[in-house]
Structure formats: structure tokens, C-alpha cells
Design a protein around this motif. Structure first.
Motif, PDB file in Angstrom:
ATOM      1  N   THR A 154      46.849  75.875  26.225  1.00 55.57           N
ATOM      2  CA  THR A 154      46.952  77.435  25.779  1.00 55.57           C
ATOM      3  C   THR A 154      45.274  77.709  24.735  1.00 55.57           C
ATOM      4  O   THR A 154      45.406  77.027  23.646  1.00 55.57           O
ATOM      5  CB  THR A 154      48.144  77.766  25.031  1.00 55.57           C
ATOM      6  N   LEU A 155      44.617  78.593  25.211  1.00 56.86           N
ATOM      7  CA  LEU A 155      43.607  78.886  24.351  1.00 56.86           C
ATOM      8  C   LEU A 155      43.926  80.189  23.612  1.00 56.86           C
ATOM      9  O   LEU A 155      44.136  81.198  24.454  1.00 56.86           O
ATOM     10  CB  LEU A 155      42.263  78.954  25.366  1.00 56.86           C
ATOM     11  N   PRO A 156      43.654  80.093  22.496  1.00 54.96           N
ATOM     12  CA  PRO A 156      43.944  81.578  21.815  1.00 54.96           C
ATOM     13  C   PRO A 156      42.956  82.580  21.835  1.00 54.96           C
ATOM     14  O   PRO A 156      41.641  82.314  22.520  1.00 54.96           O
ATOM     15  CB  PRO A 156      43.899  81.152  20.273  1.00 54.96           C
ATOM     16  N   MET A 180      47.817  61.241  28.829  1.00 57.04           N
ATOM     17  CA  MET A 180      47.540  61.882  27.494  1.00 57.04           C
ATOM     18  C   MET A 180      46.015  62.518  27.403  1.00 57.04           C
ATOM     19  O   MET A 180      45.198  61.790  28.039  1.00 57.04           O
ATOM     20  CB  MET A 180      47.475  60.804  26.353  1.00 57.04           C
ATOM     21  N   VAL A 181      45.937  63.552  27.452  1.00 57.44           N
ATOM     22  CA  VAL A 181      44.745  64.412  27.101  1.00 57.44           C
ATOM     23  C   VAL A 181      43.511  63.780  26.250  1.00 57.44           C
ATOM     24  O   VAL A 181      44.149  63.138  25.049  1.00 57.44           O
ATOM     25  CB  VAL A 181      44.857  65.940  26.888  1.00 57.44           C
ATOM     26  N   GLU A 182      42.457  63.743  26.554  1.00 55.51           N
ATOM     27  CA  GLU A 182      41.371  63.391  25.616  1.00 55.51           C
ATOM     28  C   GLU A 182      40.502  64.418  25.538  1.00 55.51           C
ATOM     29  O   GLU A 182      39.840  64.996  26.397  1.00 55.51           O
ATOM     30  CB  GLU A 182      40.607  61.940  26.558  1.00 55.51           C
ATOM     31  N   ALA A 183      39.942  64.528  24.387  1.00 54.44           N
ATOM     32  CA  ALA A 183      39.015  65.602  23.848  1.00 54.44           C
ATOM     33  C   ALA A 183      38.035  64.894  22.858  1.00 54.44           C
ATOM     34  O   ALA A 183      38.406  63.670  22.155  1.00 54.44           O
ATOM     35  CB  ALA A 183      39.364  66.552  23.015  1.00 54.44           C
ATOM     36  N   TRP A 184      36.638  65.455  22.903  1.00 52.61           N
ATOM     37  CA  TRP A 184      35.413  64.705  22.064  1.00 52.61           C
ATOM     38  C   TRP A 184      34.563  66.026  21.915  1.00 52.61           C
ATOM     39  O   TRP A 184      34.353  66.807  22.494  1.00 52.61           O
ATOM     40  CB  TRP A 184      34.599  63.627  22.990  1.00 52.61           C
ATOM     41  N   GLY A 241      43.609  76.543  17.385  1.00 54.11           N
ATOM     42  CA  GLY A 241      44.558  77.300  18.172  1.00 54.11           C
ATOM     43  C   GLY A 241      44.718  76.906  19.645  1.00 54.11           C
ATOM     44  O   GLY A 241      45.446  77.575  20.306  1.00 54.11           O
ATOM     45  N   VAL A 242      44.129  75.816  20.042  1.00 53.63           N
ATOM     46  CA  VAL A 242      44.428  75.301  21.357  1.00 53.63           C
ATOM     47  C   VAL A 242      45.519  74.509  21.086  1.00 53.63           C
ATOM     48  O   VAL A 242      45.863  73.276  20.524  1.00 53.63           O
ATOM     49  CB  VAL A 242      42.941  74.194  21.569  1.00 53.63           C
ATOM     50  N   VAL A 243      46.421  74.633  22.168  1.00 50.39           N
ATOM     51  CA  VAL A 243      47.818  73.846  22.163  1.00 50.39           C
ATOM     52  C   VAL A 243      47.853  73.058  23.304  1.00 50.39           C
ATOM     53  O   VAL A 243      47.530  73.822  24.586  1.00 50.39           O
ATOM     54  CB  VAL A 243      49.103  74.889  22.059  1.00 50.39           C
ATOM     55  N   TYR A 244      48.104  71.896  23.422  1.00 54.61           N
ATOM     56  CA  TYR A 244      48.427  71.086  24.631  1.00 54.61           C
ATOM     57  C   TYR A 244      49.809  70.741  24.825  1.00 54.61           C
ATOM     58  O   TYR A 244      50.481  70.362  24.047  1.00 54.61           O
ATOM     59  CB  TYR A 244      47.386  69.816  24.439  1.00 54.61           C
ATOM     60  N   ARG A 245      50.221  70.598  26.198  1.00 52.37           N
ATOM     61  CA  ARG A 245      51.124  70.300  26.668  1.00 52.37           C
ATOM     62  C   ARG A 245      51.225  69.381  27.998  1.00 52.37           C
ATOM     63  O   ARG A 245      50.133  69.652  28.729  1.00 52.37           O
ATOM     64  CB  ARG A 245      52.362  71.339  26.956  1.00 52.37           C
ATOM     65  N   LYS A 246      52.033  68.420  28.124  1.00 52.65           N
ATOM     66  CA  LYS A 246      52.219  67.615  29.453  1.00 52.65           C
ATOM     67  C   LYS A 246      53.287  68.075  30.101  1.00 52.65           C
ATOM     68  O   LYS A 246      54.553  67.980  29.592  1.00 52.65           O
ATOM     69  CB  LYS A 246      52.143  66.090  29.181  1.00 52.65           C
ATOM     70  N   LEU A 247      53.245  68.605  31.200  1.00 53.20           N
ATOM     71  CA  LEU A 247      54.266  69.073  32.033  1.00 53.20           C
ATOM     72  C   LEU A 247      54.414  68.308  33.572  1.00 53.20           C
ATOM     73  O   LEU A 247      53.707  67.503  33.732  1.00 53.20           O
ATOM     74  CB  LEU A 247      54.177  70.518  32.264  1.00 53.20           C
ATOM     75  N   ASP A 248      55.564  68.509  34.378  1.00 51.51           N
ATOM     76  CA  ASP A 248      55.804  68.072  35.487  1.00 51.51           C
ATOM     77  C   ASP A 248      55.193  68.904  36.684  1.00 51.51           C
ATOM     78  O   ASP A 248      55.885  70.000  37.247  1.00 51.51           O
ATOM     79  CB  ASP A 248      57.501  67.799  35.585  1.00 51.51           C
TER      80      ASP A 248
END
Length: 155
Positions: free
Chosen positions: A126-128, A1-5, A35-42
Motif C-alpha cells: 500500500t502506497l500512501p 519476503m519482499v526485498e528493497a534497496w 507509509g509504505v505497508v507490505y503484506r504477503k498474501l495467498d
């Protein structure tokens, strides 16, 4: 899972985590509000991944390039690393998908504070359009290089 701070104000090594003390985590919901969208993909199957294909179809993403950020693969490596870390924005959305390795994307929040997003293999953001951002490798890249150098230096 992505982490941000939220980041500290230090100007030292850009590859360091730069966490505030105490840490001030940023949730996926807070990122979405920017507007920043996170996804986890293969990432191992990105060429045939139906999730990625659906994202590309739904968002009308028709173009992509693949860049390998490594001293041995990227011409003008040191200059490119500096360029990637310069704060900038785009007039269109920017999609970044990590196929291997890890690094940090930094984005500015609505109060002009930097948020650091730690990304690794399989993470996509995805960065807007219009959001200030920058990219840098993290310390893991350097540790990996040092390990390789140490291993190859052994008799």
C-alpha cells in the motif's frame, strides 16, 4: 519476503535491479516510516482469501481492477510500460497486489532518493497518498519471454 534497496543513478535498462555498490538495503521498518505497508498474501486464492477480505473491510477498499501486463494481453503494451514508469503520485492510497509474475515498484524517500521494491506473486504493498512512485517489469519477465520464444522456435 519482499526485498528493497536504494537505487543507483543509472539511466540504463529500467528492468535491471539498479543496486548501489555496495548494496544499501531498505528494511520493512524504513518502508513503513514512509507509509509504505507490505503484506504477503495467498495469490492463488485471492478471490476467497480471508486475509484479503479483512484488509478490504478494515481499510474500506471497495473497488479493484486486475491488469495483465504482457505483450499478448495488454493493448498498447510498449506505451503502457513507459507510462507505468513515469514518476507520479495519487491523491488516495494505492494498493498493488501481484497475482503472478514479478516487477519493481520504486518510491521516493523523504530525501528524494529512489528506493526499489522487488515484488513477486503474493506480495501486496500500500502506497500512501502523495508518495512519488513508478512501476516496471523486472528482467525475469523478459527471461521468461525469451525462454518461451526459444522453446517455440525449436523443431
Amino acid at each position: 519476503m519482499v526485498e528493497a534497496w536504494y537505487m543507483d543513478e543509472s539511466e540504463e535498462d529500467q528492468r535491471a535491479p539498479h543496486r548501489l555498490q555496495p548494496n544499501c538495503a531498505v528494511s520493512l521498518e524504513q518502508l513503513r516510516s514512509l507509509g509504505v505497508v507490505y503484506r504477503k498474501l495467498d495469490a492463488d486464492n485471492y478471490e476467497t482469501d480471508p486475509c484479503l477480505q479483512e484488509i478490504r473491510r478494515a481499510e474500506n477498499y471497495s473497488w479493484m481492477d486486475i491488469i495483465t501486463i504482457h505483450k499478448d494481453k495488454l493493448p498498447n503494451y510498449e506505451e503502457k510500460i513507459k507510462t507505468f514508469y513515469e514518476e507520479h503520485l495519487h491523491l488516495d492510497d494505492e494498493i498493488r497486489y501481484i497475482l503472478d509474475g514479478s516487477g519493481y515498484f520504486d518510491v521516493r524517500d523523504k530525501d528524494d532518493k529512489w528506493i526499489r521494491i522487488s515484488m513477486e506473486k503474493g506480495d501486496m504493498i500500500t502506497l500512501p497518498a502523495g508518495i512519488y512512485h513508478r512501476f516496471t517489469l523486472d528482467e525475469n519477465q523478459e527471461k521468461w519471454r525469451r525462454q518461451q520464444q526459444e522453446l517455440s522456435a525449436q523443431p
